[in-house]
Scaffold this motif. Structure first.
Motif, PDB file in Angstrom:
ATOM      1  N   HIS A   1       1.135  -3.746  -0.271  1.00  0.00           N
ATOM      2  CA  HIS A   1       0.073  -2.946   0.333  1.00  0.00           C
ATOM      3  C   HIS A   1      -0.665  -2.169  -0.752  1.00  0.00           C
ATOM      4  CE1 HIS A   1       3.574  -0.257   0.178  1.00  0.00           C
ATOM      5  NE2 HIS A   1       2.691   0.669  -0.060  1.00  0.00           N
ATOM      6  N   LEU A   2      -1.871  -1.724  -0.431  1.00  0.00           N
ATOM      7  CA  LEU A   2      -2.615  -0.893  -1.362  1.00  0.00           C
ATOM      8  C   LEU A   2      -1.900   0.439  -1.532  1.00  0.00           C
ATOM      9  CD1 LEU A   2      -6.348  -1.369  -0.343  1.00  0.00           C
ATOM     10  CD2 LEU A   2      -5.266  -2.063  -2.473  1.00  0.00           C
TER      11      LEU A   2
ATOM     12  N   GLU B   1       7.027  -7.390   0.701  1.00  0.00           N
ATOM     13  CA  GLU B   1       5.921  -6.622   1.262  1.00  0.00           C
ATOM     14  C   GLU B   1       4.971  -6.201   0.143  1.00  0.00           C
ATOM     15  OE1 GLU B   1       7.227  -2.120   1.836  1.00  0.00           O
ATOM     16  OE2 GLU B   1       8.678  -3.470   2.792  1.00  0.00           O
TER      17      GLU B   1
ATOM     18  N   ILE C   1      -1.716  -2.137  -6.270  1.00  0.00           N
ATOM     19  CA  ILE C   1      -1.043  -2.743  -5.127  1.00  0.00           C
ATOM     20  C   ILE C   1       0.450  -2.518  -5.329  1.00  0.00           C
ATOM     21  CG2 ILE C   1      -0.578  -4.887  -3.893  1.00  0.00           C
ATOM     22  CD1 ILE C   1      -3.284  -5.919  -4.956  1.00  0.00           C
ATOM     23  N   ASP C   2       1.090  -1.925  -4.341  1.00  0.00           N
ATOM     24  CA  ASP C   2       2.531  -1.705  -4.392  1.00  0.00           C
ATOM     25  C   ASP C   2       3.230  -2.938  -3.832  1.00  0.00           C
ATOM     26  OD1 ASP C   2       2.208   0.836  -5.438  1.00  0.00           O
ATOM     27  OD2 ASP C   2       2.377   1.836  -3.497  1.00  0.00           O
TER      28      ASP C   2
ATOM     29  N   LYS D   1      -8.739  -5.616  -1.427  1.00  0.00           N
ATOM     30  CA  LYS D   1      -8.170  -5.909  -0.103  1.00  0.00           C
ATOM     31  C   LYS D   1      -7.874  -7.399   0.058  1.00  0.00           C
ATOM     32  CE  LYS D   1     -10.033  -1.892   2.173  1.00  0.00           C
ATOM     33  NZ  LYS D   1     -10.928  -1.331   3.160  1.00  0.00           N
TER      34      LYS D   1
ATOM     35  N   GLN E   1       0.646 -10.891  -0.713  1.00  0.00           N
ATOM     36  CA  GLN E   1       1.598 -10.940   0.399  1.00  0.00           C
ATOM     37  C   GLN E   1       2.124 -12.352   0.620  1.00  0.00           C
ATOM     38  OE1 GLN E   1      -0.924  -9.185   3.384  1.00  0.00           O
ATOM     39  NE2 GLN E   1      -0.008  -7.153   3.138  1.00  0.00           N
TER      40      GLN E   1
ATOM     41  N   VAL F   1      -4.711  -8.258  -1.882  1.00  0.00           N
ATOM     42  CA  VAL F   1      -3.470  -7.852  -1.209  1.00  0.00           C
ATOM     43  C   VAL F   1      -2.980  -8.991  -0.319  1.00  0.00           C
ATOM     44  CG1 VAL F   1      -2.462  -6.301   0.507  1.00  0.00           C
ATOM     45  CG2 VAL F   1      -3.893  -5.375  -1.297  1.00  0.00           C
ATOM     46  N   LYS F   2      -3.865  -9.627   0.398  1.00  0.00           N
ATOM     47  CA  LYS F   2      -3.473 -10.752   1.274  1.00  0.00           C
ATOM     48  C   LYS F   2      -2.891 -11.900   0.460  1.00  0.00           C
ATOM     49  CE  LYS F   2      -6.508  -9.776   5.140  1.00  0.00           C
ATOM     50  NZ  LYS F   2      -5.478  -9.189   5.951  1.00  0.00           N
TER      51      LYS F   2
END
Length: 129
Positions: A105-106, A103, A16-17, A89, A96, A92-93
């Motif tokens: 995101h994958l 920010e 995850i970036d 996934k 965030q 990631v939420k």
């Protein structure tokens, strides 16, 4: 478009970036996000064996006063390295929602071109093996 050969699913996890909000930094030794106002955040929702690392470690160790604006921007990027891609996934939420994160995101899925596609790459025309 070049068809891709994806790596085996069990080879590595996805990453995850992340980009930090202005004024925040990550203390890798303590595993905590900090800011100049004295706030801190410990990312407890990560899986066992997950790691958070700076994308440019040399800039992370440098004094912010000695860095240009572009270097300061690069200093704000990190990665969460996960042991598997299971449930990424949903994670990631969660990431965030962390207070230090601007920010998340994958990271793009890695792949290699197939052998046939590699022969069609520019600069390879007419070359035989």
């Amino acid at each position: 478009m070049i068809p891709a050969v994806l790596p085996p699913k069990d080879l590595t996890g996805r990453t995850i970036d992340l980009k930090l909000k202005p004024g925040w930094w990550y203390d890798e030794a303590r595993g905590v996000f900090l800011n100049a106002d004295g706030e801190s955040f410990v990312p407890r929702s990560l899986r066992r064996n997950a790691r958070i690392v700076y994308k440019v470690p040399d800039l992370a160790r440098a004094s912010p006063q000695a860095l240009s604006d572009a270097e300061k921007d690069l200093r704000s990027y990190l990665q969460v390295i996960l042991p598997t891609s299971h449930g990424t996934k949903a994670l990631v939420k969660q990431v965030q929602s962390w207070p230090a994160i601007e920010e998340a995101h994958l990271a793009p899925q890695i792949s290699l071109p197939t052998a046939a596609a590699a022969q069609r790459l520019p600069g390879r025309a007419g070359k035989k093996r």
